[in-house]
Design a protein around this motif. Structure first.
Motif, PDB file in Angstrom:
ATOM      1  N   ALA A 197      46.055  50.879  54.529  1.00 29.60           N
ATOM      2  CA  ALA A 197      46.495  49.419  54.553  1.00 29.60           C
ATOM      3  C   ALA A 197      46.020  48.630  53.255  1.00 29.60           C
ATOM      4  CB  ALA A 197      45.204  48.940  55.666  1.00 29.60           C
ATOM      5  N   GLY A 198      45.252  49.269  52.230  1.00 32.38           N
ATOM      6  CA  GLY A 198      45.038  48.928  51.001  1.00 32.38           C
ATOM      7  C   GLY A 198      46.358  48.979  50.327  1.00 32.38           C
ATOM      8  N   ALA A 245      49.197  46.276  51.442  1.00 31.05           N
ATOM      9  CA  ALA A 245      48.677  44.697  50.777  1.00 31.05           C
ATOM     10  C   ALA A 245      49.057  44.643  49.636  1.00 31.05           C
ATOM     11  CB  ALA A 245      47.241  44.392  51.158  1.00 31.05           C
ATOM     12  N   ARG A 246      49.333  45.794  48.651  1.00 32.47           N
ATOM     13  CA  ARG A 246      49.659  45.532  47.505  1.00 32.47           C
ATOM     14  C   ARG A 246      50.750  44.514  46.838  1.00 32.47           C
ATOM     15  NH1 ARG A 246      48.981  50.825  43.509  1.00 32.47           N
ATOM     16  NH2 ARG A 246      46.589  51.043  44.112  1.00 32.47           N
ATOM     17  N   GLY A 262      49.930  40.850  46.972  1.00 33.63           N
ATOM     18  CA  GLY A 262      49.112  40.259  45.887  1.00 33.63           C
ATOM     19  C   GLY A 262      49.678  40.650  44.558  1.00 33.63           C
ATOM     20  N   MET A 269      42.404  45.681  52.684  1.00 32.04           N
ATOM     21  CA  MET A 269      43.512  44.873  52.444  1.00 32.04           C
ATOM     22  C   MET A 269      43.378  43.928  51.231  1.00 32.04           C
ATOM     23  SD  MET A 269      44.986  44.038  56.245  1.00 32.04           S
ATOM     24  CE  MET A 269      46.822  43.341  55.528  1.00 32.04           C
ATOM     25  N   LEU A 270      42.247  43.420  50.898  1.00 34.17           N
ATOM     26  CA  LEU A 270      41.866  42.499  49.940  1.00 34.17           C
ATOM     27  C   LEU A 270      41.820  43.136  48.504  1.00 34.17           C
ATOM     28  CD1 LEU A 270      39.139  40.131  51.469  1.00 34.17           C
ATOM     29  CD2 LEU A 270      41.276  39.708  50.701  1.00 34.17           C
ATOM     30  N   ALA A 299      45.264  43.837  47.564  1.00 34.66           N
ATOM     31  CA  ALA A 299      45.965  42.700  46.783  1.00 34.66           C
ATOM     32  C   ALA A 299      45.567  42.576  45.457  1.00 34.66           C
ATOM     33  CB  ALA A 299      45.604  41.651  47.459  1.00 34.66           C
ATOM     34  N   ASN A 355      54.543  48.103  43.354  1.00 41.31           N
ATOM     35  CA  ASN A 355      53.814  47.809  44.562  1.00 41.31           C
ATOM     36  C   ASN A 355      54.553  48.071  45.903  1.00 41.31           C
ATOM     37  OD1 ASN A 355      51.105  46.909  43.564  1.00 41.31           O
ATOM     38  ND2 ASN A 355      52.200  45.248  42.597  1.00 41.31           N
ATOM     39  N   ALA A 407      53.133  50.955  48.237  1.00 43.28           N
ATOM     40  CA  ALA A 407      52.963  50.437  49.796  1.00 43.28           C
ATOM     41  C   ALA A 407      53.641  51.598  50.743  1.00 43.28           C
ATOM     42  CB  ALA A 407      53.330  48.964  49.990  1.00 43.28           C
TER      43      ALA A 407
END
Length: 432
Positions: free
Chosen positions: A65-66, A69-70, A73, A126-127, A130, A374, A378
């Motif tokens: 998930a990280g 989210a790229r 962000g 996710m933060l 980003a 990104n 992703a």
């Protein structure tokens, strides 16, 4: 200036490179420390009655998930990086990484708050994604626009080594915790320690970055009033499609190789009976060799050109990683030797940022790299752990076959660059 005359980096260049690499290393540490404790996190943040393979799959899904989210962000930070300056976004990204990392270390587990535990972990990942979406492209652009053009390859390779030093730091911390604490202590509190360390050191790195200066290239664009006059994303999508494709393929190579060979391998080895301490010790050696490989790859770019460096490096990677995944279970000596060679060969990723920085013009460089990098990360970086985990149900050599495909991608991209005018010109377009 004679293009064959050696050009040395100035003291200011080394300072910029060191501060960029330090912050990037800590961000990478924050982002990947999760995977080194994937097993214990899976046990603590999911129901205890889940099948082991499903628990591992869901844990890696949170990790993925990280990556997902790229793009958003990274695109937002890159837009402002092309519009208002590289330095401002370069400093912001590390703050946005440090805070969620601190929170992850303090999260209650499934036994305490139930299903809210994995959901909160997912949100923090996710933060983090980003934030790092703007960090890595920003670091490459920032450094490439500071150093002399004849040393951009070395600088990009060294910076990539610095970024991946965060993986080494994570591996060393995980090794220390696995060695000094019992499994019960790790489950009780030990897994939280690396997250707290990462968040604190991230805040320190953010403070240190205040000493960096805006890039000369961006200052020149401001003086000439040659900044992008419309949305940078519109420009790259309409005018730089080939550069996007090349950059996405190279990002697949970079992301998936590191995910499989460096991040996933310790967990995979543990599943085959190798102790956690031994697998993490071998991983630390492999990561050190990866750092060396990145620097050598960057040097080779300046000496022989990026396409040739990519070609030779991709072939070497295919051979060395194939040998590692076939031999690591033979003996301890074989494990360390084969993993070290595999790690060094993955250093071919040090070629990637040079090509990406070179292929986009300065006015939309940050956005072009961020979008391509990104989006590809992703898709391929995020889905690679899940895909390889599923393939392991079919064959134990799934990681070896996957990396071999990546090596073939590297060979094909290098062949394209060698055959195209773009490839022959890729050494001369880093500056305005």
């Amino acid at each position: 200036m004679d293009p064959h005359q050696p050009v040395t980096l100035r003291r200011q260049d080394y300072t910029t490179l060191a501060l960029a690499a330090l912050g990037g290393a800590l961000e990478f540490y924050d982002f990947i420390i999760f995977v080194f404790f994937a097993t214990v996190i899976g046990q603590l943040f999911f129901p205890p009655d889940l099948p082991e393979w499903l628990r591992q799959l869901q844990t890696f899904a949170i990790f993925a998930a990280g990556y997902l989210a790229r793009p958003l962000g990274g695109l937002v930070m890159a837009h402002f990086g092309d519009k208002v300056g590289r330095k401002k976004m370069f400093s912001l990204s590390i703050l946005l990484m440090a805070l969620p990392t601190l929170v992850m270390g303090a999260l209650p587990t499934f036994a305490t708050i139930g299903v809210a535990a994995p959901l909160l972990m997912l949100l923090m990942r996710m933060l983090q994604g980003a934030a790092i979406g703007g960090e890595v492209p920003g670091a490459w652009v920032f450094v490439a626009e500071h150093v002399p053009q004849q040393r951009v390859g070395f600088a990009c390779g060294t910076l990539t080594a610095g970024l991946t030093a965060g993986i080494l730091l994570g591996s060393l911390v995980a090794t220390g915790i696995s060695t000094w604490l019992s499994p019960a202590d790790i489950s009780a509190y030990g897994w939280r320690i690396p997250f707290f360390l990462g968040g604190i050191f991230g805040l320190i790195a953010m403070y240190l970055r205040r000493w960096l200066h805006e890039t000369p290239v961006f200052k020149q664009m401001q003086q000439r009033k040659s900044l992008a006059d419309k949305l940078p994303i519109q420009t790259i999508l309409s005018q730089h499609k080939r550069s996007i494709v090349v950059s996405m393929l190279l990002t697949w190579l970079l992301s998936a190789c590191i995910v499989v060979v460096i991040l996933m391998a310790p967990t995979l080895m543990q599943k085959q009976g190798i102790t956690a301490a031994l697998s993490l010790q071998a991983n630390s050696l492999a990561t050190i060799m990866l750092l060396l490989g990145c620097i050598v790859a960057g040097w080779a770019v300046d000496r022989f050109g990026a396409p040739r460096a990519l070609l030779v490096g991709s072939v070497l990677m295919g051979i060395c990683t194939w040998h590692f995944f076939h031999q690591f279970h033979s003996s301890t000596a074989t494990l360390f030797a084969s993993y070290a060679l595999a790690g060094f060969s993955v250093g071919v990723v040090g070629v990637v940022p040079f090509i990406m920085v070179s292929t986009f013009p300065a006015a939309v460089r940050f956005t072009g790299i961020s979008f391509s990098y990104n989006l590809s990360y992703a898709i391929f970086g995020g889905l690679t752990p899940i895909f390889v985990t599923l393939l392991l149900q079919v064959t134990a050599l799934a990681p070896a076959w996957y990396v071999l495909i990546l090596a073939a991608v590297g060979v094909l991209v290098s062949a394209y660059l060698l055959a195209s005018q773009r490839g022959r010109a890729v050494l001369s377009e880093v500056n305005i």
